[in-house]
Design a protein around this motif. Structure first.
Motif, PDB file in Angstrom:
ATOM      1  N   VAL A 165       0.847  -1.196   0.000  1.00  0.00           N
ATOM      2  CA  VAL A 165       0.000   0.000   0.000  1.00  0.00           C
ATOM      3  C   VAL A 165       0.879   1.241   0.000  1.00  0.00           C
ATOM      4  CG1 VAL A 165      -1.776   1.295   1.249  1.00  0.00           C
ATOM      5  CG2 VAL A 165      -1.830  -1.210   1.252  1.00  0.00           C
ATOM      6  N   ASP A 168      -2.500   4.952   0.656  1.00  0.00           N
ATOM      7  CA  ASP A 168      -3.826   4.344   0.795  1.00  0.00           C
ATOM      8  C   ASP A 168      -4.345   3.720  -0.506  1.00  0.00           C
ATOM      9  OD1 ASP A 168      -5.857   3.614   2.601  1.00  0.00           O
ATOM     10  OD2 ASP A 168      -7.181   5.174   1.818  1.00  0.00           O
ATOM     11  N   PHE A 170      -3.752   0.269  -2.946  1.00  0.00           N
ATOM     12  CA  PHE A 170      -3.115  -1.045  -2.974  1.00  0.00           C
ATOM     13  C   PHE A 170      -2.453  -1.259  -4.329  1.00  0.00           C
ATOM     14  CE2 PHE A 170      -2.713  -5.640  -3.021  1.00  0.00           C
ATOM     15  CZ  PHE A 170      -2.429  -5.937  -1.688  1.00  0.00           C
ATOM     16  N   LYS A 228       0.124  -6.084   6.347  1.00  0.00           N
ATOM     17  CA  LYS A 228      -0.723  -6.799   7.301  1.00  0.00           C
ATOM     18  C   LYS A 228      -1.875  -7.481   6.562  1.00  0.00           C
ATOM     19  CE  LYS A 228       1.431  -5.201  11.017  1.00  0.00           C
ATOM     20  NZ  LYS A 228       2.421  -4.303  10.412  1.00  0.00           N
ATOM     21  N   ASP A 230      -5.053  -7.635   7.213  1.00  0.00           N
ATOM     22  CA  ASP A 230      -6.256  -6.818   7.060  1.00  0.00           C
ATOM     23  C   ASP A 230      -6.075  -5.706   6.032  1.00  0.00           C
ATOM     24  OD1 ASP A 230      -4.483  -5.338   8.537  1.00  0.00           O
ATOM     25  OD2 ASP A 230      -5.899  -4.774  10.104  1.00  0.00           O
ATOM     26  N   GLY A 231      -4.827  -5.346   5.747  1.00  0.00           N
ATOM     27  CA  GLY A 231      -4.589  -4.338   4.710  1.00  0.00           C
ATOM     28  C   GLY A 231      -4.985  -4.847   3.345  1.00  0.00           C
ATOM     29  N   SER A 234      -9.075  -5.390   3.294  1.00  0.00           N
ATOM     30  CA  SER A 234      -9.870  -4.155   3.298  1.00  0.00           C
ATOM     31  C   SER A 234      -9.793  -3.416   1.970  1.00  0.00           C
ATOM     32  CB  SER A 234      -9.423  -3.236   4.442  1.00  0.00           C
ATOM     33  OG  SER A 234      -8.060  -2.856   4.274  1.00  0.00           O
ATOM     34  N   HIS A 235      -8.615  -3.409   1.340  1.00  0.00           N
ATOM     35  CA  HIS A 235      -8.473  -2.695   0.074  1.00  0.00           C
ATOM     36  C   HIS A 235      -9.106  -3.458  -1.094  1.00  0.00           C
ATOM     37  CE1 HIS A 235      -5.449  -0.226   2.186  1.00  0.00           C
ATOM     38  NE2 HIS A 235      -5.677   0.655   1.240  1.00  0.00           N
TER      39      HIS A 235
END
Length: 366
Positions: A165, A168, A170, A228, A230-231, A234-235
């Motif tokens: 990322v 913000d 990806f 991470k 969750d990164g 979420s993206h």
């Protein structure tokens, strides 16, 4: 296909997994395109109604950013490196690919064939059926996990996926080759094939330099534990609890991983990367080769300056996030237009010809 000298369907360190086209089950809000960064939201063209509805007034949503316009959940490293050549050309290439010159298409296809041949020198390709978006990303992660032991043992790997990322957004890319030098340094080697038997111009090298620098930026962040689980979810809007398809689970097991859902694989990726002791990339090299004769034209060693790479990436990402208008080339680089498939329809070129008063947008940063 199965690995050479192995049982049919066996997954080994010398194999690369590929998604079999046209075999995915369509998910809600999914574009249905394998390995696509597109994912059209159902509400993307909806209108926001206000209390003025009774009076026949409709308030429209704000203007879409390019990421929203093209339904992109992530960008490829090559999207940004192409912007460094000509951002306007990159936009036309996405919107009007049918206008691309035939000779350019032939050149690109030949380059892909050469890369595939090199890839098959170190591993075979295994096609897997997928049933969800999570399965498609599981294949990328399994490919990454399969090469970690090779790098730990001091070996050479090709077609290594990298994610991360920046600002913000990806990003994803594929590193051509990683190997260790005689001095024990981890080297990134990028192969660029050319239709003409001479080295590229300075502008072309600049584009290629930025590409490999982005690869290093993403790879280093991965092995330093900055990516991470969750990164990613979420993206890309992926579901950690989504059960993996049968073939994905079987191949993961053959590689020594017991997983049931996508989240299991994400945790394994994070742990294997952060505990692997794989170093950051020490050296960046670009090899230029003539397609027809397979002659090495030259090798460039690229200097990496993290702050400059980050700033440049943020500038290009500002377009995708709708923070500035698309930019074409400046007058000193107008020579690029001579070989551009979109020069006859280029709005940026027309505005530059009309004079300063017609030019929109700020001047491109250097």
């Amino acid at each position: 296909m199965a690995g050479r000298g192995s049982e049919p369907g066996e997954l080994s360190d010398a194999e690369l997994l590929l998604e079999e086209p046209g075999d995915r089950a369509l998910q809600p809000g999914d574009s249905g395109k394998p390995n696509s960064s597109s994912d059209p939201p159902l509400e993307s063209f909806s209108k926001v109604l206000t209390g003025d509805r009774a009076a026949g007034k409709v308030k429209r949503k704000r203007a879409q950013t390019p990421l929203e316009k093209y339904y992109l959940k992530y960008l490829c490293v090559t999207d940004l490196s192409t912007q460094s050549w000509c951002e306007q050309q990159m936009v036309y290439g996405r919107e009007l690919p049918q206008l691309q010159a035939p000779e350019t298409v032939v050149l690109l296809n030949t380059g892909k064939s050469i890369h595939l041949a090199r890839e098959l020198e170190v591993h075979d390709v295994v096609k897997l059926h997928t049933t969800s978006k999570e399965d498609s990303w599981a294949i990328k992660i399994l490919n990454l996990l399969s090469v970690i032991p090779v790098l730990q043992a001091g070996g050479c790997v090709r077609e290594l996926p990298v994610f991360g990322v920046i600002d913000d957004v990806f990003l994803m890319g594929i590193i051509d080759e990683l190997c260790y030098s005689a001095k024990g340094e981890l080297e990134l080697r990028e192969l660029k094939t050319r239709g003409r038997p001479f080295m590229p111009s300075g502008a072309q090298k600049k584009r290629d330099y930025f590409q490999v620098c982005l690869y290093k930026y993403l790879f280093d962040a991965m092995v330093q534990g900055q990516l991470k689980p969750d990164g990613l979810t979420s993206h890309i809007h992926l579901r950690p609890k989504q059960p993996l398809g049968l073939q994905i689970r079987e191949h993961a097991q053959k590689a020594g991983f017991t997983v049931t859902c996508f989240g299991d694989l994400l945790e394994l990726m994070y742990l294997n990367l952060t505990l692997s002791d794989i170093p950051s990339i020490d050296c960046l090299k670009i090899e230029y080769s003539h397609q027809e004769s397979n002659t090495l034209l030259g090798t460039e060693v690229v200097q990496f300056e993290e702050e400059k790479v980050r700033e440049r990436a943020q500038y290009y990402l500002a377009y995708w996030k709708g923070q500035r208008e698309v930019q074409g080339v400046e007058i000193e680089e107008a020579w690029k237009c001579q070989s551009c498939s979109y020069s006859e329809i280029c709005d940026w070129r027309k505005k530059r010809a009309e004079g300063p008063e017609q030019r929109g947008g700020p001047k491109k940063s250097k």
